[in-house]
Design a protein around this motif. Sequence first.
Motif, PDB file in Angstrom:
ATOM      1  N   HIS A  47       0.815  -1.221   0.000  1.00 53.24           N
ATOM      2  CA  HIS A  47       0.000   0.000   0.000  1.00 53.24           C
ATOM      3  C   HIS A  47       0.850   1.273   0.000  1.00 53.24           C
ATOM      4  N   LEU A  48       2.161   1.140   0.185  1.00 52.73           N
ATOM      5  CA  LEU A  48       3.028   2.317   0.210  1.00 52.73           C
ATOM      6  C   LEU A  48       3.246   2.850  -1.201  1.00 52.73           C
ATOM      7  N   ASP A  49       3.312   4.164  -1.320  1.00 52.14           N
ATOM      8  CA  ASP A  49       3.448   4.794  -2.643  1.00 52.14           C
ATOM      9  C   ASP A  49       4.688   4.325  -3.403  1.00 52.14           C
ATOM     10  N   PRO A  50       5.879   4.227  -2.786  1.00 50.53           N
ATOM     11  CA  PRO A  50       7.049   3.764  -3.552  1.00 50.53           C
ATOM     12  C   PRO A  50       6.864   2.355  -4.099  1.00 50.53           C
ATOM     13  N   VAL A  51       6.239   1.474  -3.309  1.00 50.29           N
ATOM     14  CA  VAL A  51       6.013   0.100  -3.764  1.00 50.29           C
ATOM     15  C   VAL A  51       4.976   0.087  -4.879  1.00 50.29           C
ATOM     16  N   THR A  52       3.940   0.871  -4.713  1.00 53.10           N
ATOM     17  CA  THR A  52       2.916   0.958  -5.757  1.00 53.10           C
ATOM     18  C   THR A  52       3.495   1.468  -7.063  1.00 53.10           C
ATOM     19  N   ALA A  53       4.411   2.435  -6.977  1.00 53.83           N
ATOM     20  CA  ALA A  53       5.048   2.994  -8.180  1.00 53.83           C
ATOM     21  C   ALA A  53       5.887   1.934  -8.890  1.00 53.83           C
ATOM     22  N   VAL A  54       6.603   1.137  -8.141  1.00 56.14           N
ATOM     23  CA  VAL A  54       7.407   0.063  -8.742  1.00 56.14           C
ATOM     24  C   VAL A  54       6.505  -0.964  -9.412  1.00 56.14           C
ATOM     25  N   ALA A  56       3.570  -0.481 -10.551  1.00 57.73           N
ATOM     26  CA  ALA A  56       2.916   0.124 -11.724  1.00 57.73           C
ATOM     27  C   ALA A  56       3.792   0.019 -12.967  1.00 57.73           C
ATOM     28  N   ARG A  57       5.117   0.039 -12.769  1.00 52.42           N
ATOM     29  CA  ARG A  57       6.024  -0.104 -13.916  1.00 52.42           C
ATOM     30  C   ARG A  57       6.135  -1.554 -14.369  1.00 52.42           C
ATOM     31  N   MET A  58       5.809  -2.473 -13.469  1.00 53.10           N
ATOM     32  CA  MET A  58       5.916  -3.895 -13.801  1.00 53.10           C
ATOM     33  C   MET A  58       4.615  -4.466 -14.351  1.00 53.10           C
ATOM     34  N   VAL A  59       3.478  -3.923 -13.887  1.00 52.17           N
ATOM     35  CA  VAL A  59       2.167  -4.427 -14.286  1.00 52.17           C
ATOM     36  C   VAL A  59       1.459  -3.339 -15.090  1.00 52.17           C
ATOM     37  N   PRO A  60       0.913  -3.665 -16.256  1.00 48.28           N
ATOM     38  CA  PRO A  60       0.328  -2.629 -17.121  1.00 48.28           C
ATOM     39  C   PRO A  60      -0.898  -1.932 -16.555  1.00 48.28           C
ATOM     40  N   SER A  61      -1.670  -2.613 -15.691  1.00 50.19           N
ATOM     41  CA  SER A  61      -2.916  -2.036 -15.194  1.00 50.19           C
ATOM     42  C   SER A  61      -2.913  -1.962 -13.668  1.00 50.19           C
ATOM     43  N   ALA A  62      -3.245  -0.766 -13.150  1.00 47.15           N
ATOM     44  CA  ALA A  62      -3.334  -0.597 -11.694  1.00 47.15           C
ATOM     45  C   ALA A  62      -4.443  -1.459 -11.115  1.00 47.15           C
ATOM     46  N   HIS A  63      -5.439  -1.756 -11.924  1.00 47.64           N
ATOM     47  CA  HIS A  63      -6.540  -2.599 -11.479  1.00 47.64           C
ATOM     48  C   HIS A  63      -6.033  -3.970 -11.031  1.00 47.64           C
ATOM     49  N   TRP A  64      -5.111  -4.553 -11.803  1.00 46.46           N
ATOM     50  CA  TRP A  64      -4.577  -5.867 -11.450  1.00 46.46           C
ATOM     51  C   TRP A  64      -3.680  -5.788 -10.219  1.00 46.46           C
ATOM     52  N   ILE A  65      -3.011  -4.663 -10.031  1.00 47.28           N
ATOM     53  CA  ILE A  65      -2.213  -4.473  -8.812  1.00 47.28           C
ATOM     54  C   ILE A  65      -3.123  -4.478  -7.589  1.00 47.28           C
ATOM     55  N   ASP A  66      -4.241  -3.748  -7.690  1.00 47.99           N
ATOM     56  CA  ASP A  66      -5.186  -3.695  -6.566  1.00 47.99           C
ATOM     57  C   ASP A  66      -5.750  -5.074  -6.252  1.00 47.99           C
TER      58      ASP A  66
END
Length: 381
Positions: A47-54, A56-66
């Motif tokens: 849930h941390l912004d730096p981890v989310t940013a990393v 986001a560069r690895m996974v094309p969609s933020a939806h799948w990250i969530d």
Amino acid sequence: MLTGLEDAGIIALWAVALVRAPQGIRSREQRPLWFAIVMIALAMSTHLDPVTAVLARMVPSAHWIDLTTHLFSIVDGAAVLWFILQAARRRRRTALVSGAAVAVMVVLVFLDVAAAPHARNQIAPSPDVPSVPDAYWWIFFAFHLTADTTCGLVCWRHSRRGSVPPSLRYGLRLFGTGILLASLLWVLKLAYLGTRSPVFAPLFSPLTGAEALFIAAGVALPFLIQMRALLRYHTSHRGLAPLWRDLVAAAPDVVLSPGNRLRAATVPIQLRLYRRVIEIRDAMIVLRSYVTQATADQVRRHVTDHAIPEHLADAHITACWLTAALHSRDTGQIPEAQTLNLAGDGAHDLTEEISYLLRIAAAYRSPVVHNYRASLSGRHH
């Protein structure tokens, strides 16, 4: 003031996980706890912004990250509950926990796939924003609330048993408090889901940080107490060294395990300290044969003349007669059997015995004993 609390809590969790890693990987009993801590730290870190940013560069969609983060969070909650039930010897319910976790994950994936196309899996501020249905969140939050509340209550209930050691008791209470703070977090999120009020959102991050800090403290407490005990063993072992060296040099037969230092260093410190205590005691029994009644009386007068405090007088008397015995042995005196109980009656337990010998070791290096040693040398010459 509370803006960095979440970061501090997650860093503390990772620190505890890294410190406990060797023991957690080696020990079958400690492995579930270590795995649970790693899972909690990973779930919070996503849930941390730096981890989310990393990500986001690895996974094309933020939806799948969530979605992945939420599924991982279910595994995290199930892992913690599984560990707590195992520790509380309620193994029959672990299959129920695993089954419930898998069922919840399947339902979440189904609700996500069946929903209209959406960019994020987040609680929509209004019905106009495409997202997963509210049922997704009700199920997600309810699972965590049930799992965490169960964990917290089991921890507190288990900590009240009389057979639980104090360090584990307080560790369980800290850990249980952290888990119950997580339950409070899910209650607030359910309240936010029902009202969409902006009042609740600012509370999520500091509450997560407090949860992480309490969990880290609960896991670290028994470990810190263990480290403190090891440090105390090392300190006692070193404190007895000068006295021990002089005594075993005069009575080498009392040494239990002669060998090189490298081999000795591999023996656990508790065992090395226990051996040192036995060897000192055995050497005292050997050396008392070099002490006469006249010497014993002289030692008592010497200590009395120096006005030693009452609680230290016995240690100084013992250190003085040991000094006299070593001197007599070195000057060639023949040992004689005698009935003087110079070695004392002994202590009731090992801790008390170590404390007693440490007082003797400190007295052995004191000016009072140094003066007595000098008087013996002068008398001999």
